[in-house]
Design a protein around this motif. Structure first.
Motif, short mmCIF file in Angstrom:
data_model
loop_
_atom_site.label_atom_id
_atom_site.label_comp_id
_atom_site.label_asym_id
_atom_site.label_seq_id
_atom_site.Cartn_x
_atom_site.Cartn_y
_atom_site.Cartn_z
N TRP A 1 -6.77 2.62 1.46
CA TRP A 1 -7.49 2.51 0.20
C TRP A 1 -6.53 2.33 -0.99
O TRP A 1 -6.97 2.07 -2.10
CB TRP A 1 -8.36 3.75 -0.03
CG TRP A 1 -9.60 3.79 0.79
CD1 TRP A 1 -10.83 3.29 0.45
CD2 TRP A 1 -9.76 4.33 2.10
NE1 TRP A 1 -11.73 3.50 1.46
CE2 TRP A 1 -11.11 4.14 2.49
CE3 TRP A 1 -8.90 4.98 3.00
CZ2 TRP A 1 -11.61 4.56 3.71
CZ3 TRP A 1 -9.39 5.39 4.23
CH2 TRP A 1 -10.73 5.19 4.57
N LYS B 1 -12.70 -7.62 3.41
CA LYS B 1 -11.53 -8.34 2.93
C LYS B 1 -11.00 -9.17 4.09
O LYS B 1 -10.44 -8.64 5.05
CB LYS B 1 -10.48 -7.35 2.41
CG LYS B 1 -10.99 -6.53 1.23
CD LYS B 1 -9.97 -5.52 0.73
CE LYS B 1 -10.52 -4.73 -0.46
NZ LYS B 1 -9.54 -3.76 -1.00
N ARG C 1 0.81 -1.20 0.00
CA ARG C 1 0.00 0.00 0.00
C ARG C 1 0.85 1.26 0.00
O ARG C 1 1.98 1.28 0.48
CB ARG C 1 -0.91 0.02 1.23
CG ARG C 1 -2.07 -0.96 1.12
CD ARG C 1 -2.77 -1.08 2.44
NE ARG C 1 -4.05 -1.75 2.30
CZ ARG C 1 -4.68 -2.36 3.28
NH1 ARG C 1 -4.15 -2.38 4.49
NH2 ARG C 1 -5.84 -2.95 3.08
N GLU D 1 -2.25 -7.54 3.01
CA GLU D 1 -1.44 -8.75 3.12
C GLU D 1 -1.11 -8.95 4.59
O GLU D 1 -1.10 -7.99 5.38
CB GLU D 1 -0.15 -8.63 2.31
CG GLU D 1 -0.37 -8.52 0.81
CD GLU D 1 0.91 -8.50 0.00
OE1 GLU D 1 0.85 -8.78 -1.20
OE2 GLU D 1 1.98 -8.21 0.59
N GLN E 1 -3.15 -13.10 -0.68
CA GLN E 1 -4.43 -12.86 -1.34
C GLN E 1 -5.54 -13.02 -0.31
O GLN E 1 -5.54 -13.97 0.47
CB GLN E 1 -4.65 -13.84 -2.50
CG GLN E 1 -3.67 -13.64 -3.65
CD GLN E 1 -3.95 -14.58 -4.81
OE1 GLN E 1 -4.51 -15.66 -4.64
NE2 GLN E 1 -3.56 -14.16 -6.01
N HIS E 2 -6.48 -12.09 -0.32
CA HIS E 2 -7.55 -12.11 0.66
C HIS E 2 -8.83 -12.68 0.05
O HIS E 2 -8.95 -12.83 -1.15
CB HIS E 2 -7.82 -10.69 1.17
CG HIS E 2 -8.22 -9.74 0.09
ND1 HIS E 2 -7.30 -9.05 -0.66
CD2 HIS E 2 -9.43 -9.40 -0.40
CE1 HIS E 2 -7.93 -8.30 -1.55
NE2 HIS E 2 -9.22 -8.49 -1.41
N LEU F 1 -12.70 -11.97 -0.49
CA LEU F 1 -13.56 -10.79 -0.55
C LEU F 1 -15.03 -11.16 -0.49
O LEU F 1 -15.48 -12.07 -1.18
CB LEU F 1 -13.29 -10.01 -1.84
CG LEU F 1 -14.19 -8.80 -2.12
CD1 LEU F 1 -13.96 -7.71 -1.08
CD2 LEU F 1 -13.97 -8.27 -3.53
N GLU G 1 -3.94 -3.50 -1.62
CA GLU G 1 -4.69 -4.60 -1.03
C GLU G 1 -3.99 -5.13 0.23
O GLU G 1 -2.77 -5.05 0.35
CB GLU G 1 -4.86 -5.73 -2.05
CG GLU G 1 -5.62 -5.34 -3.31
CD GLU G 1 -7.06 -4.92 -3.02
OE1 GLU G 1 -7.63 -5.42 -2.03
OE2 GLU G 1 -7.59 -4.08 -3.76
#
Length: 278
Positions: A75, A137, A70, A80, A119-120, A122, A78
């Motif tokens: 915002w 998330k 980020r 981690e 990877q989340h 969603l 994503e």
């Protein structure tokens, strides 16, 4: 309980055995490039999630490089994370210009293995019409059920500006399966633009007046018991980092406030959202 934003100087905001939420742990670590931070929390499993910037993480000789992607706020990129076993020695090193890193924890008594989450999962639910449009998330969600003890970590974002979250109102303060589980919960809020704000309600009993807290950018809320919806002012977006720690199990069973429970049928996607907290 509302904890107003302050410079915690990398010391826990919610420490082990906190009197309000003893099943939770929460710290915010701020570092500049090349700076390091070490920690160890006996009796608690933890999860490292950069809110901004990137960090290298070393856990008892196991390394996870460049965690976090980020930019200047939550915002911008994503989520981690890295799962940290109970009581493990951890070193976090900032590898970006700066970082603000969340450390979430839950009380647990078994030592598992560290792993990273790049990877989340969603879930998007609600609608503009019902003023409940949100996306979650999941960093430590149902996919890691066999790898984590009792810790659930996620991030919630409003979709659009203004509206409600955590509705229909629910609670999870009593172990009485199959209707409800005891899960202490801690939030940290952010707003976009950052001068936005909102309100956190906490209603101890159905149809009786409760408490309300004015939440601002950086507010921390600790929820020990009661129904707890929250809202953001029109014209602003809201985010909150969510820590859940179970007393006897990881899977969360929410009990919906009887007065408002029928609205589960009126809010699109909310049943899928409920199913993901496993």
């Amino acid at each position: 309980m509302h904890i107003a934003p302050f410079d915690n100087q990398n010391k826990p905001i919610v420490d082990a055995e906190d009197p309000t939420v003893p099943l939770n742990y929460f710290n915010i670590v701020k570092l500049k490039r090349g700076e390091a931070f070490e920690y160890q929390v006996p009796g608690y499993e933890t999860c490292i999630v950069p809110a901004t910037g990137s960090v290298d993480v070393e856990v008892e000789g196991v390394s996870f490089a460049a965690l976090g992607n980020r930019g200047e706020d939550v915002w911008d990129g994503e989520p981690e994370g890295v799962y940290i076993p109970v009581g493990a020695k951890v070193t976090i090193v900032c590898v970006s210009d700066a970082t603000e890193t969340f450390v979430a924890g839950a009380r647990y008594d078994k030592v598992l293995d560290p792993f990273d989450v790049r990877q989340h999962d969603l879930v998007q639910y609600g609608s503009d019409d019902t003023k409940t449009h949100r996306k979650i998330k999941h960093i430590l969600g149902q996919k890691q059920h066999d790898k984590v003890g009792r810790l659930l970590v996620s991030e919630l974002f409003t979709v659009g500006q203004g509206g409600w979250s955590g509705f229909p109102s629910h609670k999870h303060d009593t172990n009485r399966l199959p209707d409800e589980t005891r899960h202490d919960e801690t939030y940290n809020f952010r707003f976009k633009p950052n001068w936005g704000s909102g309100v956190q309600m906490l209603q101890r009993e159905d149809n009786k007046p409760g408490d309300a807290y004015h939440i601002v950018d950086g507010s921390t809320i600790c929820i020990d018991n009661g129904y707890h919806p929250c809202a953001v002012l029109p014209g602003y977006e809201m985010y909150y980092f969510t820590i859940l720690g179970g007393l006897t199990q990881r899977s969360l069973v929410q009990y919906f406030q009887p007065t408002h429970a029928y609205q589960i049928e009126t809010i699109p996607g909310i049943k899928d959202m409920i199913a993901k907290f496993k």
